[in-house]
Enzyme design. Structure first.
Site, PDB file in Angstrom:
ATOM      1  N   ILE A  93      21.136  16.819  82.986  1.00 35.29           N
ATOM      2  CA  ILE A  93      20.444  16.029  83.932  1.00 35.29           C
ATOM      3  C   ILE A  93      19.010  16.463  83.883  1.00 35.29           C
ATOM      4  O   ILE A  93      18.487  17.452  83.675  1.00 35.29           O
ATOM      5  CB  ILE A  93      20.706  16.537  85.466  1.00 35.29           C
ATOM      6  CG1 ILE A  93      19.895  15.583  86.384  1.00 35.29           C
ATOM      7  CG2 ILE A  93      20.296  17.724  85.749  1.00 35.29           C
ATOM      8  CD1 ILE A  93      20.408  15.582  88.038  1.00 35.29           C
ATOM      9  N   SER A  94      18.140  15.320  83.534  1.00 35.84           N
ATOM     10  CA  SER A  94      16.759  15.394  83.014  1.00 35.84           C
ATOM     11  C   SER A  94      15.882  16.140  84.004  1.00 35.84           C
ATOM     12  O   SER A  94      16.219  16.022  85.211  1.00 35.84           O
ATOM     13  CB  SER A  94      16.163  13.991  82.532  1.00 35.84           C
ATOM     14  OG  SER A  94      16.819  13.352  81.380  1.00 35.84           O
ATOM     15  N   GLN A  95      14.686  16.645  83.470  1.00 39.11           N
ATOM     16  CA  GLN A  95      13.942  17.200  84.506  1.00 39.11           C
ATOM     17  C   GLN A  95      13.264  15.955  85.359  1.00 39.11           C
ATOM     18  O   GLN A  95      13.138  14.978  85.093  1.00 39.11           O
ATOM     19  CB  GLN A  95      12.581  17.616  83.559  1.00 39.11           C
ATOM     20  CG  GLN A  95      11.321  18.102  84.249  1.00 39.11           C
ATOM     21  CD  GLN A  95      10.143  18.254  82.997  1.00 39.11           C
ATOM     22  OE1 GLN A  95      10.469  17.840  81.730  1.00 39.11           O
ATOM     23  NE2 GLN A  95       9.231  18.877  83.273  1.00 39.11           N
ATOM     24  N   PRO A  96      12.876  16.484  86.690  1.00 43.21           N
ATOM     25  CA  PRO A  96      12.568  15.544  87.685  1.00 43.21           C
ATOM     26  C   PRO A  96      11.375  14.562  87.058  1.00 43.21           C
ATOM     27  O   PRO A  96      11.268  13.339  87.140  1.00 43.21           O
ATOM     28  CB  PRO A  96      12.262  16.222  88.559  1.00 43.21           C
ATOM     29  CG  PRO A  96      13.200  17.506  88.477  1.00 43.21           C
ATOM     30  CD  PRO A  96      13.227  17.648  87.301  1.00 43.21           C
ATOM     31  N   ARG A 102      18.732  15.359  94.639  1.00 36.02           N
ATOM     32  CA  ARG A 102      19.112  15.759  93.220  1.00 36.02           C
ATOM     33  C   ARG A 102      20.192  16.527  93.171  1.00 36.02           C
ATOM     34  O   ARG A 102      21.140  16.891  92.209  1.00 36.02           O
ATOM     35  CB  ARG A 102      17.892  16.113  92.442  1.00 36.02           C
ATOM     36  CG  ARG A 102      18.048  16.361  91.108  1.00 36.02           C
ATOM     37  CD  ARG A 102      16.633  16.588  90.507  1.00 36.02           C
ATOM     38  NE  ARG A 102      16.705  16.762  88.748  1.00 36.02           N
ATOM     39  CZ  ARG A 102      16.851  17.799  88.211  1.00 36.02           C
ATOM     40  NH1 ARG A 102      16.793  18.942  88.674  1.00 36.02           N
ATOM     41  NH2 ARG A 102      16.922  17.750  86.761  1.00 36.02           N
TER      42      ARG A 102
END
Length: 211
Positions: A62-65, A36
């Site tokens: 970038i979205s939360q994992p 990431r």
């Protein structure tokens, strides 16, 4: 010896995903493999494995994992599936999906983001196509898709996207204006079935079927 980022990635999967409700082993393994930190600005690399979204420029994130993993799990991907990823952003979600499916077409409306993502995703070769265009309209040349994931919230599920689903296909996207719910639409012989999965917060979908 594992490097610092690899260790952080494994801690992320164990604490943020497996300790919650991400149970799909293939998804957990994909999240362990995809670096990431390579999808964010160098200054944010140290924060890449935190439990939060990060800015990537142009008003995008970038979205939360956890959300990336939750959506991937909800798509119920098989190794021969063809996937459309709407809202490329950094390209991170597309990379995760490419670990799970045979081919990913990812579409982004912001040209500089599409170009940057294409460079980062180049290692996937022909397995990932990056397209610059209106994601709310999907990408008809690659249809039908076994799965479609949308990383932006619209007032409704765009009909163009549903039309590009294969029989048995699954579409997962956030729907709503102020309050948003992640929904899954499944094409069945008896018609499309919609399920509400999770309360979420995403950036708004743009384009013809955006807000």
């Amino acid at each position: 010896m594992p490097d610092e980022f690899e260790q952080a990635r494994h801690r992320m999967v164990d604490a943020q995903l497996a300790a919650r409700d991400i149970t799909d082993v293939r998804v957990l393994d994909a999240m362990r493999r995809v670096p990431r930190h390579e999808f964010v600005d160098t200054a944010d690399a140290i924060a890449a494995y935190g439990d939060s979204p990060l800015p990537i420029g142009y008003g995008a994130t970038i979205s939360q994992p956890y959300i990336v993993a939750f959506m991937a799990q909800a798509l119920r991907l098989g190794p021969t599936d063809r996937v459309l990823d709407v809202g490329t952003g950094s390209g991170y979600a597309a990379a995760v999906l490419a670990e799970l499916a045979a081919h990913v077409t990812t579409i982004e409306c912001i040209q500089p983001l599409a170009a940057r993502a294409a460079a980062v995703l180049a290692g996937y070769g022909e397995r990932v196509d990056v397209v610059h265009g209106d994601g709310s309209m999907g990408h008809a040349p690659g249809a039908p898709y076994d799965a479609i994931g949308v990383a932006a919230a619209g007032p409704e599920v765009p009909p163009a996207l549903v039309d590009q689903l294969a029989p048995g296909g699954r579409l997962v996207m956030p729907v709503g204006r102020r309050g948003q719910d992640l929904v899954r639409v499944t094409r069945t012989p008896d018609g499309d079935v919609t399920e509400t999965l999770l309360a979420v917060r995403f950036v708004p979908l743009t384009g013809r079927y955006g807000v």
